[in-house]
Scaffold this active site. Sequence first.
Site, PDB file in Angstrom:
ATOM      1  N   GLU A 257       0.867  -1.170   0.000  1.00  0.00           N
ATOM      2  CA  GLU A 257       0.000   0.000   0.000  1.00  0.00           C
ATOM      3  C   GLU A 257       0.906   1.223   0.000  1.00  0.00           C
ATOM      4  O   GLU A 257       1.800   1.315   0.832  1.00  0.00           O
ATOM      5  CB  GLU A 257      -0.815   0.048   1.293  1.00  0.00           C
ATOM      6  CG  GLU A 257      -2.041  -0.808   1.287  1.00  0.00           C
ATOM      7  CD  GLU A 257      -2.799  -0.628   2.604  1.00  0.00           C
ATOM      8  OE1 GLU A 257      -3.263   0.504   2.854  1.00  0.00           O
ATOM      9  OE2 GLU A 257      -2.882  -1.599   3.365  1.00  0.00           O
ATOM     10  N   ARG A 486       6.209 -13.878   8.814  1.00  0.00           N
ATOM     11  CA  ARG A 486       6.902 -12.624   8.557  1.00  0.00           C
ATOM     12  C   ARG A 486       8.226 -12.571   9.307  1.00  0.00           C
ATOM     13  O   ARG A 486       8.505 -13.375  10.191  1.00  0.00           O
ATOM     14  CB  ARG A 486       6.016 -11.458   8.944  1.00  0.00           C
ATOM     15  CG  ARG A 486       5.638 -11.458  10.425  1.00  0.00           C
ATOM     16  CD  ARG A 486       5.315 -10.079  10.882  1.00  0.00           C
ATOM     17  NE  ARG A 486       4.007  -9.642  10.441  1.00  0.00           N
ATOM     18  CZ  ARG A 486       3.697  -8.368  10.235  1.00  0.00           C
ATOM     19  NH1 ARG A 486       4.605  -7.446  10.388  1.00  0.00           N
ATOM     20  NH2 ARG A 486       2.475  -8.020   9.892  1.00  0.00           N
ATOM     21  N   LYS A 496       4.480   2.292  11.667  1.00  0.00           N
ATOM     22  CA  LYS A 496       4.509   3.553  10.951  1.00  0.00           C
ATOM     23  C   LYS A 496       4.285   4.731  11.891  1.00  0.00           C
ATOM     24  O   LYS A 496       4.966   5.727  11.849  1.00  0.00           O
ATOM     25  CB  LYS A 496       3.349   3.528   9.945  1.00  0.00           C
ATOM     26  CG  LYS A 496       3.751   3.782   8.537  1.00  0.00           C
ATOM     27  CD  LYS A 496       2.544   3.588   7.640  1.00  0.00           C
ATOM     28  CE  LYS A 496       2.341   2.129   7.286  1.00  0.00           C
ATOM     29  NZ  LYS A 496       1.128   1.843   6.541  1.00  0.00           N
TER      30      LYS A 496
HETATM   31  C1  NAG Z   1       7.923  -9.032  17.161  1.00  0.00           C
HETATM   32  O1  NAG Z   1       8.844  -8.655  18.161  1.00  0.00           O
HETATM   33  C2  NAG Z   1       8.285  -7.935  19.242  1.00  0.00           C
HETATM   34  C3  NAG Z   1       9.392  -7.572  20.193  1.00  0.00           C
HETATM   35  O2  NAG Z   1      10.193  -6.567  19.642  1.00  0.00           O
HETATM   36  C4  NAG Z   1       7.231  -8.764  19.945  1.00  0.00           C
HETATM   37  O3  NAG Z   1       6.622  -8.029  20.951  1.00  0.00           O
HETATM   38  C5  NAG Z   1       6.186  -9.195  18.931  1.00  0.00           C
HETATM   39  O4  NAG Z   1       5.275 -10.075  19.534  1.00  0.00           O
HETATM   40  C6  NAG Z   1       6.841  -9.908  17.753  1.00  0.00           C
HETATM   41  N1  NAG Z   1       5.845 -10.195  16.755  1.00  0.00           N
HETATM   42  C7  NAG Z   1       5.549 -11.444  16.384  1.00  0.00           C
HETATM   43  C8  NAG Z   1       4.477 -11.553  15.347  1.00  0.00           C
HETATM   44  O5  NAG Z   1       6.116 -12.423  16.809  1.00  0.00           O
END
Ligand code: NAG
Length: 804
Positions: A257, A486, A496
């Site tokens: 996007e 991801r 953002k």
């Molecule tokens: C990504 O990392 C953060 C910590 O920086 C954490 O809080 C979050 O849950 C993580 N996201 C996923 C989808 O694991």
Amino acid sequence: MSSIEALTAKLNQLGLEEVKVKEILKNKKVSTAFEAILTEATVPLEYPLEKQKRLLLHQTAILSKGDDIPKRSLVVDGILKGDLKTATQVDEAFKYVKSRADDSNVQEMNDVSGVGVVVTDEDVKKEVLNYIEENKDEITTKRYQSFPKVMAEIRTIPALKWANATSFKPIIDAELLALLGPKDERDVVKKEKKAKKPAGDAKGSKKEEPVKTRSMFAEGFLGELHKVGENPQAYPELMVEHLKATKGQVHTRFPPEPNGFLHIGHSKAIMVNFGFAKYHNGVCYLRYDDTNPEAEEDIYFKSILKMVKWLGFTPWKITYSSDYFDKLYELAEDLINRDHGYVCKCTSEQIRAGRGIKEDGTPGGERVACVHRSQSIEENLKEFRKMRDGAYKPGEAILRMKMDLSSPNPQFWDLIAYRVLDAPHPRTGDKWKIYPTYDFTHCLVDSFENITHSLCTTEFYLSRASYEWLCDALHVYRPAQREYGRLNITGTIMSKRKIAKLVNDKYVRGWDDPRLFTLEGIKRRGVPPGAILNFVNTLGVTTSTTNIQVVRYESSVRKYLEDTVPRLMLILDPVEVEIDNLDEDFEELLDIPYKPGNDKFGSRKVPFVKRIFIDRSDFTEDDSDSSFFRLKPTQPVGLLKVPFNISFKSVEKDASGNVTKIHVNYDKDITKKPKTYIQWVPKSEKHNSPIKVSETRIYNQLFNSENPSAHPDGFLADINANSEEIYKNSVVEPALNEVIKRSPWDVEDASAKEFNIVEDKDVSGPEIVRFQALRVGYFALDKDTTDDKVVLNRIVSLKESTSK
Ligand SMILES: *[C@@H]1O[C@H](CO)[C@@H](O)[C@H](O)[C@H]1NC(C)=O
Ligand SMILES: *[C@@H]1O[C@H](CO)[C@@H](O)[C@H](O)[C@H]1NC(C)=O
Ligand SMILES: *[C@@H]1O[C@H](CO)[C@@H](O)[C@H](O)[C@H]1NC(C)=O
Ligand SMILES: *[C@@H]1O[C@H](CO)[C@@H](O)[C@H](O)[C@H]1NC(C)=O
Ligand SMILES: *[C@@H]1O[C@H](CO)[C@@H](O)[C@H](O)[C@H]1NC(C)=O
């Protein structure tokens, strides 16, 4: 009919695949045994036979080896009745009837082959946990590399003998994940090293094999994706047209996007989509998903394309969702005509209530259709056209898909297809008052563009069903959406809104601040695109989120730089050194390689002269500090690449007591090795040395903790006050000019080329000038550099722990 023809017909009838039939017929013993097996069966055969039963009969035929096995029919019947379910059971049963021959009986056979023994997944899990506990040390050391061994040993656990082995892998995977956390680079690098060894093989008998980099496209999630044409269709005739249009080529798309800057997480999406297509000789669209005119800005469109190119990818075509607004509108009317769409005038509260969402925001209440759902097709068409013609204001009417309110999947609760928006669109201007939603647009545009693999991250998992529903409801080609995990870098923020806060409140220099993980920031900092590609490739693609600490990411970047950039001497905080026993015009031109051990880099001449600079921190007047190994009054020191030591004679100081110059002696002709060598830069007008650096910016992590957003006082309270240190007097040797001229060094990106996915490299920015400053770190030119002002960014330190 010959007996071969008869057998072929019979095998086909049972449902054996073409290749299997061929394989069986090729082997006389197996085909004879199979033929006999089919006549021995006393339980009636089913046509077609279940796959597992076919496999087990085939196994029995193979085990028979052309021998005469009197009571084999017991095994055959056991399979057909469904008593013998697994390959292990058939093995044991077969062994039994073979050894007992005519003495065999069903009861005994069933006993030895575990018929009726139920081993649940819970039992398997218990054994797996036991095993892991007992072997914890080894597993935590070897991490995921212990998997094959774990798997092999679990298989031999007696209690699991009769378990369904198919369940082992998912259970082991889950328990290893719980113990070790997600895979990261520790789990992969080893392989590459091993592959290098044969090259140095003294015997020379083996052919030198090229070092194979593992490819994320050949294994894991991406390696297991369907082939073009294999994605199922509700209307198979659509596939015929689709294959004609795509000529069997992979078609992917990267659909951001245009409402923000890309960040490191997107580098994975870019690489997955563009790289997967390239790897399969296919094509990839860059598609701006511009269905939300309120948030879109020209600067984002430009930046996104720039970053895709920076990473080395060239879109096959650049398209916009808005290119298809007319076509999408037609399909919206079509949806209504098929009685799958209705104009709804409920308030958003009413819609939420209808979807069973309770006051506290949790779902689970009763879901009910609203009054508009049963309007006539004519009424809906009329209302939808009124929406189009501007009769309604935002929020007054929406077009909803008529889906399935009884489904447990929220993506079936009559999603919104179109809404009224009072905003001009950057590309279609005032033409539209209504705009399609993501849910309506995404799958249909994928379909228009004949996407073969619609790859997205796992948060869209539930959308897969509605994606397919809409394509099918409109009778259009249905691309296959598949979801991967991801990439998440911990210890920083990607949101953002939060980055905007940092930028607007001037905590950072802008959206491209080198401390941010926006791609613009990463680029400005000097991280080579090849290092990012390498990093993503090393992590591989799976269906779970990859959480990586900043230090791990940095160590991957460091490793890449180590192999690809030249080395120079830079002094961060210089102090002048005068060598008393050298003449004013003394000069020894030292030939110093840009990268020891790699001739491709070449070398430069560095004049060793009477006056040089060393780093203030490499000298102390305090002789009592026995842990200080560099220059002290009683301790000489070596200068990198200079034949002999220098030893201290005296210092000059200014009024405030600061050292302004150190006098030393050059210990010529004493050939004992010094303990330590330090970097130095000549001071010589004749050689235009040194080059002064206006600002050397040393970056540390922007946040103190691993999860800034979890700070009780908000993420801003977690900012590291020392995230940027600036040195204003640094000096660097004059060879920096040659490094600038030769950048990017053609030796660079060597490893990125190995994936064979990168076509064009963007080599336009100042940051392509990269070098290792010996003993200090890796640096790149910052964009603030001008003709008479050098500004350097530290990309990464030399070692993980160095914070100086
Ligand atoms: C990504 O990392 C953060 C910590 O920086 C954490 O809080 C979050 O849950 C993580 N996201 C996923 C989808 O694991
Ligand atoms: C073994 O488990 C898999 C996956 O759970 C299942 O598909 C298969 O039918 C099972 N096989 C038997 C023989 O129960
Ligand atoms: C997609 O395939 C259809 C046939 O299924 C074809 O008519 C159409 O032109 C193709 N679209 C694109 C953008 O190639
Ligand atoms: C002397 O050194 C200290 C610490 O490095 C510095 O803060 C100070 O400005 C220096 N004084 C002069 C006159 O340069
Ligand atoms: C050079 O300096 C080191 C101390 O850094 C010392 O150990 C060594 O003996 C010196 N070598 C000579 C030849 O003086």
